[in-house]
Write a protein that holds these residues in place. Structure first.
Motif, mmCIF file in Angstrom:
data_model
loop_
_atom_site.group_PDB
_atom_site.id
_atom_site.type_symbol
_atom_site.label_atom_id
_atom_site.label_comp_id
_atom_site.label_asym_id
_atom_site.label_seq_id
_atom_site.Cartn_x
_atom_site.Cartn_y
_atom_site.Cartn_z
ATOM 1 N N ALA A 34 -42.388 -0.582 6.858
ATOM 2 C CA ALA A 34 -41.158 -0.518 5.899
ATOM 3 C C ALA A 34 -39.941 -0.567 6.817
ATOM 4 C CB ALA A 34 -41.292 0.645 5.164
ATOM 5 N N PHE A 35 -39.904 0.564 8.084
ATOM 6 C CA PHE A 35 -38.836 0.629 8.919
ATOM 7 C C PHE A 35 -38.340 -0.804 9.456
ATOM 8 C CE2 PHE A 35 -36.876 1.934 12.986
ATOM 9 C CZ PHE A 35 -35.990 2.736 12.494
ATOM 10 N N TYR A 36 -39.507 -1.482 9.924
ATOM 11 C CA TYR A 36 -39.091 -2.666 10.729
ATOM 12 C C TYR A 36 -39.154 -4.060 9.715
ATOM 13 C CZ TYR A 36 -39.378 -0.174 15.001
ATOM 14 O OH TYR A 36 -38.985 0.850 15.961
ATOM 15 N N GLN A 37 -39.119 -3.912 8.461
ATOM 16 C CA GLN A 37 -39.226 -4.913 7.551
ATOM 17 C C GLN A 37 -40.209 -5.976 7.591
ATOM 18 O OE1 GLN A 37 -35.205 -6.122 7.885
ATOM 19 N NE2 GLN A 37 -34.417 -4.553 7.198
ATOM 20 N N GLU A 38 -41.704 -5.480 7.798
ATOM 21 C CA GLU A 38 -42.833 -6.255 7.816
ATOM 22 C C GLU A 38 -43.497 -5.867 6.702
ATOM 23 O OE1 GLU A 38 -45.073 -8.650 8.281
ATOM 24 O OE2 GLU A 38 -44.597 -8.539 10.208
ATOM 25 N N ASP A 39 -44.546 -6.497 6.363
ATOM 26 C CA ASP A 39 -45.109 -6.768 4.966
ATOM 27 C C ASP A 39 -46.253 -5.327 5.079
ATOM 28 O OD1 ASP A 39 -47.197 -6.836 3.088
ATOM 29 O OD2 ASP A 39 -46.562 -8.944 2.915
ATOM 30 N N VAL A 40 -45.605 -4.328 4.029
ATOM 31 C CA VAL A 40 -46.283 -3.012 3.913
ATOM 32 C C VAL A 40 -47.549 -3.288 3.362
ATOM 33 C CG1 VAL A 40 -45.874 -0.791 3.002
ATOM 34 C CG2 VAL A 40 -43.985 -1.901 3.495
ATOM 35 N N GLY A 41 -48.063 -4.071 2.586
ATOM 36 C CA GLY A 41 -49.310 -4.190 2.219
ATOM 37 C C GLY A 41 -50.250 -4.609 3.130
ATOM 38 N N LYS A 42 -49.803 -5.700 3.961
ATOM 39 C CA LYS A 42 -50.736 -6.293 4.993
ATOM 40 C C LYS A 42 -50.753 -5.098 6.034
ATOM 41 C CE LYS A 42 -49.389 -10.724 4.404
ATOM 42 N NZ LYS A 42 -49.184 -12.148 4.899
#
Ligand SMILES: [Fe+2]
Ligand SMILES: [Fe+2]
Length: 193
Positions: A34-42
């Motif tokens: 979430a912090f680094y704007q990556e896919d949270v679900g993955k």
């Protein structure tokens, strides 16, 4: 497979303390994603499954690798604990139905990294080392770095890893060195002459 079913299945493969670690890695990976704007679900799924092959003994690690057609390098054959990364990716694919390549490679490379690691791979690599249940010398500094800069945290984690292996007289996997060299260049460091 929903999360409850995954945890249920995982509990048949790894011991409960390892399962608790996996759940903490999942939570930590979600926060970093979430912090680094990556896919949270993955990040959540890769974190939960990263150690799914950690319950096998040396013989089972090798036998399962042969079954899944994994080519084992000489270092992994000598230090068989390393196999749980690539084998975990195959177990995730075949036993848990994970098809996403990004998730599978984050599981595969979570122990020794690889050149040109993706953001998701770095997040899983680091979440494994900084989840709240971890306590070792230097963990606080690594936690701080992980929330500041993924590459600087990766460099610190790889340095810690190498120093630890050298202190114990172990073998160094080529990927660890390649990853470290790559990260140093990414950071624009390493020009020591
Ligand atoms: Fe692991
Ligand atoms: Fe782990």
């Amino acid at each position: 497979m929903n999360e409850k079913a995954i945890i249920e299945k995982l509990s048949g493969l790894i011991e409960s303390n390892r399962l608790q670690h996996s759940i903490r890695v999942k939570e930590c990976a979600e926060q970093l994603a979430a912090f680094y704007q990556e896919d949270v679900g993955k990040a959540a799924l890769a974190g939960l499954l990263h150690d799914c092959a950690k319950g096998f003994d040396d013989k089972e690690l090798v036998e399962n690798s042969i079954e899944y057609g994994i080519r084992l390098d000489t270092i992994s054959l000598y230090q068989k604990g390393l196999i749980h990364g690539p084998l975990g990716a195959e177990i995730a694919r075949h036993e848990f139905g994970v098809k996403d390549r990004k998730i599978l490679s984050a599981i595969k490379y979570h122990t020794y990294g690889r050149k040109k690691m993706t953001k998701l791979e770095k997040i899983i690599f680091l979440a494994d080392l900084i989840e709240p249940g971890r306590s070792y010398k230097g963990v606080e500094e690594l936690r701080d770095l992980a929330w500041k800069d993924l590459n600087r945290a990766m460099l610190r984690a790889l340095d810690n890893n190498l120093i630890g292996i050298i202190a114990k007289g172990g073998l160094i996997h080529g990927n660890t060195l390649e990853t470290r060299n790559y990260i140093i260049r990414e950071l624009g460091l390493g020009k020591i002459n």
